[in-house]
Enzyme design. Structure first.
Site, PDB file in Angstrom:
ATOM      1  N   LYS A   1      15.186 -51.006 -12.060  1.00  0.00           N
ATOM      2  CA  LYS A   1      16.077 -50.352 -13.034  1.00  0.00           C
ATOM      3  C   LYS A   1      16.810 -49.162 -12.389  1.00  0.00           C
ATOM      4  O   LYS A   1      18.008 -48.993 -12.553  1.00  0.00           O
ATOM      5  CB  LYS A   1      15.240 -49.879 -14.233  1.00  0.00           C
ATOM      6  CG  LYS A   1      16.005 -49.861 -15.538  1.00  0.00           C
ATOM      7  CD  LYS A   1      15.121 -49.418 -16.691  1.00  0.00           C
ATOM      8  CE  LYS A   1      14.638 -50.560 -17.539  1.00  0.00           C
ATOM      9  NZ  LYS A   1      14.061 -50.131 -18.831  1.00  0.00           N
TER      10      LYS A   1
ATOM     11  N   LYS B   1       4.868 -45.492 -11.801  1.00  0.00           N
ATOM     12  CA  LYS B   1       4.367 -45.406 -13.163  1.00  0.00           C
ATOM     13  C   LYS B   1       2.982 -44.777 -13.108  1.00  0.00           C
ATOM     14  O   LYS B   1       2.239 -44.997 -12.146  1.00  0.00           O
ATOM     15  CB  LYS B   1       4.261 -46.821 -13.772  1.00  0.00           C
ATOM     16  CG  LYS B   1       4.438 -46.849 -15.263  1.00  0.00           C
ATOM     17  CD  LYS B   1       5.917 -46.823 -15.654  1.00  0.00           C
ATOM     18  CE  LYS B   1       6.121 -47.043 -17.124  1.00  0.00           C
ATOM     19  NZ  LYS B   1       7.553 -47.160 -17.451  1.00  0.00           N
TER      20      LYS B   1
ATOM     21  N   THR C   1      19.041 -44.203 -25.095  1.00  0.00           N
ATOM     22  CA  THR C   1      18.857 -45.639 -24.841  1.00  0.00           C
ATOM     23  C   THR C   1      19.752 -46.459 -25.775  1.00  0.00           C
ATOM     24  O   THR C   1      20.439 -47.385 -25.342  1.00  0.00           O
ATOM     25  CB  THR C   1      17.372 -46.039 -24.995  1.00  0.00           C
ATOM     26  OG1 THR C   1      16.602 -45.189 -24.145  1.00  0.00           O
ATOM     27  CG2 THR C   1      17.134 -47.484 -24.604  1.00  0.00           C
TER      28      THR C   1
ATOM     29  N   ASN D   1      13.309 -46.160 -32.262  1.00  0.00           N
ATOM     30  CA  ASN D   1      14.226 -45.286 -31.518  1.00  0.00           C
ATOM     31  C   ASN D   1      15.410 -46.066 -30.944  1.00  0.00           C
ATOM     32  O   ASN D   1      16.563 -45.658 -31.096  1.00  0.00           O
ATOM     33  CB  ASN D   1      13.454 -44.567 -30.398  1.00  0.00           C
ATOM     34  CG  ASN D   1      14.379 -43.736 -29.543  1.00  0.00           C
ATOM     35  OD1 ASN D   1      14.949 -44.226 -28.578  1.00  0.00           O
ATOM     36  ND2 ASN D   1      14.570 -42.490 -29.912  1.00  0.00           N
TER      37      ASN D   1
ATOM     38  N   SER E   1      17.377 -39.366 -18.157  1.00  0.00           N
ATOM     39  CA  SER E   1      16.356 -38.614 -17.418  1.00  0.00           C
ATOM     40  C   SER E   1      16.962 -38.044 -16.133  1.00  0.00           C
ATOM     41  O   SER E   1      16.733 -36.894 -15.774  1.00  0.00           O
ATOM     42  CB  SER E   1      15.179 -39.519 -17.049  1.00  0.00           C
ATOM     43  OG  SER E   1      14.290 -39.605 -18.127  1.00  0.00           O
TER      44      SER E   1
HETATM   45  P1  NAD Z   1       9.660 -48.031 -31.659  1.00  0.00           P
HETATM   46  O1  NAD Z   1       8.190 -48.155 -31.740  1.00  0.00           O
HETATM   47  O2  NAD Z   1      10.317 -46.720 -31.955  1.00  0.00           O
HETATM   48  O3  NAD Z   1      10.359 -49.119 -32.618  1.00  0.00           O
HETATM   49  C1  NAD Z   1       9.987 -50.462 -32.686  1.00  0.00           C
HETATM   50  C2  NAD Z   1      10.652 -51.088 -33.919  1.00  0.00           C
HETATM   51  O4  NAD Z   1      10.436 -52.489 -33.881  1.00  0.00           O
HETATM   52  C3  NAD Z   1      10.122 -50.618 -35.273  1.00  0.00           C
HETATM   53  O5  NAD Z   1      11.231 -50.433 -36.150  1.00  0.00           O
HETATM   54  C4  NAD Z   1       9.283 -51.817 -35.777  1.00  0.00           C
HETATM   55  O6  NAD Z   1       9.267 -51.925 -37.197  1.00  0.00           O
HETATM   56  C5  NAD Z   1      10.080 -52.942 -35.179  1.00  0.00           C
HETATM   57  N1  NAD Z   1       9.355 -54.200 -35.059  1.00  0.00           N
HETATM   58  C6  NAD Z   1       8.147 -54.443 -34.499  1.00  0.00           C
HETATM   59  N2  NAD Z   1       7.857 -55.750 -34.596  1.00  0.00           N
HETATM   60  C7  NAD Z   1       8.897 -56.335 -35.218  1.00  0.00           C
HETATM   61  C8  NAD Z   1       9.206 -57.664 -35.617  1.00  0.00           C
HETATM   62  N3  NAD Z   1       8.364 -58.658 -35.380  1.00  0.00           N
HETATM   63  N4  NAD Z   1      10.387 -57.899 -36.247  1.00  0.00           N
HETATM   64  C9  NAD Z   1      11.246 -56.909 -36.494  1.00  0.00           C
HETATM   65  N5  NAD Z   1      11.019 -55.633 -36.134  1.00  0.00           N
HETATM   66  C10 NAD Z   1       9.868 -55.359 -35.503  1.00  0.00           C
HETATM   67  O7  NAD Z   1      10.024 -48.509 -30.166  1.00  0.00           O
HETATM   68  P2  NAD Z   1      11.332 -48.180 -29.305  1.00  0.00           P
HETATM   69  O8  NAD Z   1      11.119 -46.923 -28.522  1.00  0.00           O
HETATM   70  O9  NAD Z   1      12.547 -48.310 -30.162  1.00  0.00           O
HETATM   71  O10 NAD Z   1      11.299 -49.376 -28.234  1.00  0.00           O
HETATM   72  C11 NAD Z   1      11.709 -50.685 -28.583  1.00  0.00           C
HETATM   73  C12 NAD Z   1      11.786 -51.529 -27.319  1.00  0.00           C
HETATM   74  O11 NAD Z   1      12.699 -50.956 -26.396  1.00  0.00           O
HETATM   75  C13 NAD Z   1      10.477 -51.700 -26.544  1.00  0.00           C
HETATM   76  O12 NAD Z   1      10.490 -52.974 -25.942  1.00  0.00           O
HETATM   77  C14 NAD Z   1      10.579 -50.619 -25.467  1.00  0.00           C
HETATM   78  O13 NAD Z   1       9.786 -50.922 -24.334  1.00  0.00           O
HETATM   79  C15 NAD Z   1      12.062 -50.701 -25.146  1.00  0.00           C
HETATM   80  N6  NAD Z   1      12.657 -49.511 -24.534  1.00  0.00           N
HETATM   81  C16 NAD Z   1      12.593 -48.284 -25.140  1.00  0.00           C
HETATM   82  C17 NAD Z   1      13.221 -47.186 -24.567  1.00  0.00           C
HETATM   83  C18 NAD Z   1      13.247 -45.847 -25.245  1.00  0.00           C
HETATM   84  O14 NAD Z   1      13.924 -44.945 -24.722  1.00  0.00           O
HETATM   85  N7  NAD Z   1      12.606 -45.666 -26.392  1.00  0.00           N
HETATM   86  C19 NAD Z   1      13.897 -47.342 -23.324  1.00  0.00           C
HETATM   87  C20 NAD Z   1      13.953 -48.601 -22.723  1.00  0.00           C
HETATM   88  C21 NAD Z   1      13.332 -49.676 -23.341  1.00  0.00           C
END
Ligand code: NAD
Length: 349
Positions: free
Chosen positions: A21, A33, A117, A148, A282
């Protein structure tokens, strides 16, 4: 990462992903990590602070603002970065904000981090829409997940001219044919209280669909899985009507589903490209911290956007040269080529 089941093998795989990445985004970083096998939800605030400070003390000889710069992952957040930065600074005897990123704005963090993101996913979607259809204006979008990444992706897609017609969380889907009023997301930042899906239904006249997986079969131009991994699989890929899938989450498309989508001419923009906005932010925060000079929110956003636009262009052009490749192949090869060239130039290979 603070997680009860994390293993060393997970950590090694995650470090490899960070390397790819970072390389793809053109950042001056390698990849690493760190993890603690613990369930942070079972700790009191005091215990969590003690653990965070203890971890910072333990890895202090290995990290530094020009050595290795941790940022939050699953189970960790800005407050934990603040404790770790404070602990490391005490060891050094002076403030060292550049050693951790994604800190709270009061501790030399940047307000853009909260939505970086999602903004990056939205900019990636706009750049791909321009290439496929000329513009994003009026193109219909469905976003899975309102955490998020998902919520800020939907918000910025709306700002950039796309029409978000459906969003989902674990409890269901909110659907509105004419488009949801995504500006409401900024007014409902609280993660507690009614969910955003409920809000679109009660305040914006959206239809509620109880089955969360209905998000995949909605007739849209763009589908953005932004929830969890392995959600588009061999058994449900046939439902997908979108012509563009942008991976907001990490690993949402299984290899089997991706092959099927590729055969049907559906473009899948891979996670290491689409969701790199967080790590790019970051990097920007780290640059600010090293020079003790801070950009305002708009200036930071412009810099983030410029890097994302450039990354999409780079991968797209590589992909165009090799038509039998997926965009993921092009992204991984682009990332590896940069590492290979640097290693070769140094005389390592
Ligand atoms: P989060 O925990 O804030 O949100 C996850 C969301 O997914 C919640 O709204 C939950 O209700 C929903 N969800 C879970 N299972 C579901 C389903 N079966 N159907 C529909 N909705 C469902 O997590 P996040 O930080 O938003 O991260 C989401 C993804 O993005 C992850 O794969 C994470 O690794 C990736 N990611 C996050 C970031 C970051 O900056 N937060 C950066 C890169 C990648």
């Amino acid at each position: 990462r603070f997680h009860p089941e994390v293993t060393l093998a997970d950590d090694i795989a995650l470090a490899m992903l960070m390397t790819l990445k970072n390389s793809l985004a053109g950042l001056p970083y390698g990849g690493a990590k760190g993890a603690v096998r613990v369930d942070p939800k079972k700790l009191s605030a005091r215990e969590l602070e003690e653990l965070s400070r203890g971890y910072a003390r333990a890895i202090a000889p290995l990290i530094g603002d020009v050595v290795d710069i941790p940022a939050p992952d699953v189970g960790t957040n800005a407050q934990i970065m603040a404790w770790m930065t404070d602990e490391y600074s005490k060891i050094k005897g002076h403030n060292t904000p550049g050693v951790f990123t994604s800190k709270p704005p009061e501790l030399w963090g940047n307000p853009v981090r909260e939505y970086a993101t999602g903004l990056g996913v939205a900019v990636t979607t706009r750049e791909m829409a321009k290439r496929l259809w000329g513009e994003i204006e009026g193109k219909t979008v469905a976003v899975q997940g309102m955490g998020n990444v998902g919520r800020w992706t939907a918000y910025w897609i709306g700002k950039l001219g796309g029409r978000v017609v459906a969003v989902s969380d674990i409890n269901g889907v909110a659907y509105k044919k004419d488009g949801l009023d995504t500006s409401l997301i900024a007014e409902n930042k609280s993660l507690s209280g009614p969910s955003l899906v409920e809000m679109f239904v009660s305040k914006n006249g959206a239809e509620y669909i109880k089955n969360p997986d209905a998000i995949f079969s909605i007739d849209v131009d763009v589908l953005i899985p932004a929830a969890i991994e392995n959600v588009i699989r061999g058994d449900n890929v046939g439902l997908v009507k979108a012509r563009l899938v942008v991976e907001g989450a990490n690993g949402p498309t299984t290899p089997e589903a991706e092959r099927e989508l590729y055969k049907r001419g559906v473009v899948v923009v891979p996670d290491i490209l689409a969701n790199a906005g967080g790590v790019v932010m970051s990097y920007l925060e780290w640059v600010e911290n090293l020079q003790w000079y801070f950009w305002d929110e708009e200036e930071t956003r412009k810099r983030l956007e410029a890097i994302m636009v450039n990354n999409v262009a780079k991968v797209y052009h590589r992909w165009q040269k090799e038509k039998e490749w997926t965009m993921r192949d092009a992204a991984i090869v682009t990332a590896l080529e940069r590492i290979y060239k640097a290693m070769k130039t140094r005389g390592w290979i």
